[in-house]
Design a protein around this motif. Structure first.
Motif, PDB file in Angstrom:
ATOM      1  N   ASN A 248     -31.229  13.291 -11.001  1.00 36.18           N
ATOM      2  CA  ASN A 248     -32.449  14.091 -10.858  1.00 36.18           C
ATOM      3  C   ASN A 248     -32.689  14.415  -9.387  1.00 36.18           C
ATOM      4  N   ASP A 249     -31.842  15.251  -8.831  1.00 41.02           N
ATOM      5  CA  ASP A 249     -31.978  15.677  -7.443  1.00 41.02           C
ATOM      6  C   ASP A 249     -32.967  16.835  -7.381  1.00 41.02           C
ATOM      7  N   PHE A 250     -33.746  16.885  -6.306  1.00 41.28           N
ATOM      8  CA  PHE A 250     -34.624  18.029  -6.138  1.00 41.28           C
ATOM      9  C   PHE A 250     -34.902  18.279  -4.668  1.00 41.28           C
ATOM     10  N   THR A 251     -35.245  19.521  -4.384  1.00 41.82           N
ATOM     11  CA  THR A 251     -35.593  19.976  -3.045  1.00 41.82           C
ATOM     12  C   THR A 251     -36.876  20.777  -3.151  1.00 41.82           C
ATOM     13  N   ASP A 252     -37.735  20.650  -2.162  1.00 43.60           N
ATOM     14  CA  ASP A 252     -38.977  21.411  -2.173  1.00 43.60           C
ATOM     15  C   ASP A 252     -39.341  21.821  -0.762  1.00 43.60           C
ATOM     16  N   THR A 253     -39.831  23.017  -0.621  1.00 43.36           N
ATOM     17  CA  THR A 253     -40.445  23.502   0.609  1.00 43.36           C
ATOM     18  C   THR A 253     -41.905  23.732   0.273  1.00 43.36           C
ATOM     19  N   PHE A 254     -42.789  23.304   1.151  1.00 39.84           N
ATOM     20  CA  PHE A 254     -44.213  23.368   0.849  1.00 39.84           C
ATOM     21  C   PHE A 254     -45.009  23.779   2.064  1.00 39.84           C
ATOM     22  N   VAL A 255     -46.198  24.268   1.835  1.00 36.85           N
ATOM     23  CA  VAL A 255     -47.189  24.533   2.878  1.00 36.85           C
ATOM     24  C   VAL A 255     -48.396  23.666   2.574  1.00 36.85           C
ATOM     25  N   PHE A 256     -49.192  23.401   3.582  1.00 35.87           N
ATOM     26  CA  PHE A 256     -50.382  22.578   3.367  1.00 35.87           C
ATOM     27  C   PHE A 256     -51.501  22.989   4.308  1.00 35.87           C
ATOM     28  N   ALA A 257     -52.716  22.722   3.882  1.00 38.87           N
ATOM     29  CA  ALA A 257     -53.918  22.889   4.696  1.00 38.87           C
ATOM     30  C   ALA A 257     -54.415  21.492   5.050  1.00 38.87           C
ATOM     31  N   ALA A 258     -54.951  21.331   6.255  1.00 38.17           N
ATOM     32  CA  ALA A 258     -55.348  19.999   6.706  1.00 38.17           C
ATOM     33  C   ALA A 258     -56.658  20.050   7.481  1.00 38.17           C
ATOM     34  N   GLY A 259     -57.388  18.962   7.399  1.00 34.27           N
ATOM     35  CA  GLY A 259     -58.540  18.704   8.246  1.00 34.27           C
ATOM     36  C   GLY A 259     -58.193  17.516   9.126  1.00 34.27           C
ATOM     37  N   ASP A 260     -59.004  17.229  10.108  1.00 31.55           N
ATOM     38  CA  ASP A 260     -58.712  16.109  11.006  1.00 31.55           C
ATOM     39  C   ASP A 260     -60.015  15.626  11.619  1.00 31.55           C
ATOM     40  N   ILE A 261     -60.200  14.306  11.633  1.00 34.13           N
ATOM     41  CA  ILE A 261     -61.336  13.706  12.325  1.00 34.13           C
ATOM     42  C   ILE A 261     -60.852  12.393  12.916  1.00 34.13           C
ATOM     43  N   GLY A 262     -61.257  12.116  14.154  1.00 32.80           N
ATOM     44  CA  GLY A 262     -60.768  10.896  14.780  1.00 32.80           C
ATOM     45  C   GLY A 262     -61.573  10.499  15.996  1.00 32.80           C
ATOM     46  N   ILE A 263     -61.162   9.365  16.543  1.00 34.02           N
ATOM     47  CA  ILE A 263     -61.761   8.819  17.754  1.00 34.02           C
ATOM     48  C   ILE A 263     -60.619   8.499  18.717  1.00 34.02           C
ATOM     49  N   GLU A 264     -60.881   8.667  20.015  1.00 34.82           N
ATOM     50  CA  GLU A 264     -59.839   8.415  21.002  1.00 34.82           C
ATOM     51  C   GLU A 264     -60.438   7.760  22.236  1.00 34.82           C
ATOM     52  N   TYR A 265     -59.556   7.075  22.982  1.00 32.04           N
ATOM     53  CA  TYR A 265     -59.972   6.495  24.252  1.00 32.04           C
ATOM     54  C   TYR A 265     -59.045   7.007  25.330  1.00 32.04           C
ATOM     55  N   ASN A 266     -59.631   7.562  26.370  1.00 32.06           N
ATOM     56  CA  ASN A 266     -58.902   8.115  27.501  1.00 32.06           C
ATOM     57  C   ASN A 266     -58.958   7.090  28.633  1.00 32.06           C
ATOM     58  N   PHE A 267     -57.852   6.396  28.891  1.00 29.04           N
ATOM     59  CA  PHE A 267     -57.798   5.377  29.932  1.00 29.04           C
ATOM     60  C   PHE A 267     -57.836   6.022  31.317  1.00 29.04           C
ATOM     61  N   ASP A 268     -58.084   5.199  32.354  1.00 24.06           N
ATOM     62  CA  ASP A 268     -58.066   5.686  33.728  1.00 24.06           C
ATOM     63  C   ASP A 268     -56.653   6.068  34.152  1.00 24.06           C
ATOM     64  N   ILE A 269     -55.654   5.459  33.538  1.00 24.47           N
ATOM     65  CA  ILE A 269     -54.263   5.860  33.741  1.00 24.47           C
ATOM     66  C   ILE A 269     -53.979   7.007  32.759  1.00 24.47           C
ATOM     67  N   PRO A 270     -52.879   7.736  32.902  1.00 21.51           N
ATOM     68  CA  PRO A 270     -52.664   8.891  32.008  1.00 21.51           C
ATOM     69  C   PRO A 270     -52.209   8.498  30.596  1.00 21.51           C
ATOM     70  N   LEU A 271     -53.020   7.679  29.920  1.00 19.74           N
ATOM     71  CA  LEU A 271     -52.710   7.213  28.573  1.00 19.74           C
ATOM     72  C   LEU A 271     -53.900   7.508  27.662  1.00 19.74           C
ATOM     73  N   LEU A 272     -53.592   8.017  26.474  1.00 14.97           N
ATOM     74  CA  LEU A 272     -54.601   8.348  25.478  1.00 14.97           C
ATOM     75  C   LEU A 272     -54.214   7.668  24.170  1.00 14.97           C
ATOM     76  N   ILE A 273     -55.140   6.897  23.600  1.00 10.25           N
ATOM     77  CA  ILE A 273     -54.914   6.242  22.311  1.00 10.25           C
ATOM     78  C   ILE A 273     -55.940   6.791  21.330  1.00 10.25           C
ATOM     79  N   SER A 274     -55.484   7.110  20.117  1.00  7.76           N
ATOM     80  CA  SER A 274     -56.393   7.691  19.131  1.00  7.76           C
ATOM     81  C   SER A 274     -56.138   7.100  17.751  1.00  7.76           C
TER      82      SER A 274
END
Length: 164
Positions: A107-133
């Protein structure tokens, strides 16, 4: 009295502007999470203004019986909470493709798909050039083999990015 009122408005306006969000022009890193089975994603963020940006993520997986990729693009708005803490929300979409080879039953199969997305998050911007989210990305996919109907996914991921 008018002068005192205008001075108060000016001080409040100046303090608001000096606390405005300043997001990095570019950020490159990894987004580590569920990603609908695609594992880690390479993630790039590009500032488009003072408080908005474009995020592009590419995830891929290559295994013995499974191959696939997923490309997502999101427009995000960023708001400052306090100091280096920000929260953000966005909308976007993308496309992907996967192939499953099942040697046991053929049962082999292949699929190509499109999707719609939303996004919500929180992040911390350090004093060094590092971003964690940490973000939550609901996605709805449209393709032929997506469990015989439209696929609704809830993706949660940790992002680690270098800012430049």
């Amino acid at each position: 009295m008018k002068k005192l009122f205008l001075l108060a408005i000016a001080i409040i306006g100046f303090s608001t502007l000096s606390n405005a969000q300043d997001i990095s022009k570019n950020a490159l890193g990894l987004r580590l999470g569920d990603s609908d089975g695609f594992g880690a994603e390479v993630s790039y963020q590009r500032a488009l203004g003072d408080n908005n940006r474009l995020e592009v993520d590419l995830g891929w997986r290559d295994g013995k019986n499974y191959d696939g990729f997923k490309l997502a693009g999101l427009y995000q708005w960023v708001w400052n909470i306090d100091g280096g803490f920000n929260w953000y929300a966005g909308v976007g979409g993308g496309l992907g493709s996967f192939s499953v080879d099942n040697p046991n039953n053929g049962n082999d199969f292949t699929d190509t798909f499109v999707f719609a997305a939303g996004d919500i998050g929180i992040e911390y911007n350090f004093d060094i050039p590092l971003l964690i989210s940490l973000d939550f990305r609901p996605e709805i996919g449209f393709g032929d083999e997506l469990y015989d109907n439209n696929d609704l996914d809830f993706d949660i991921a940790l992002g680690i990015r270098y800012q430049f």
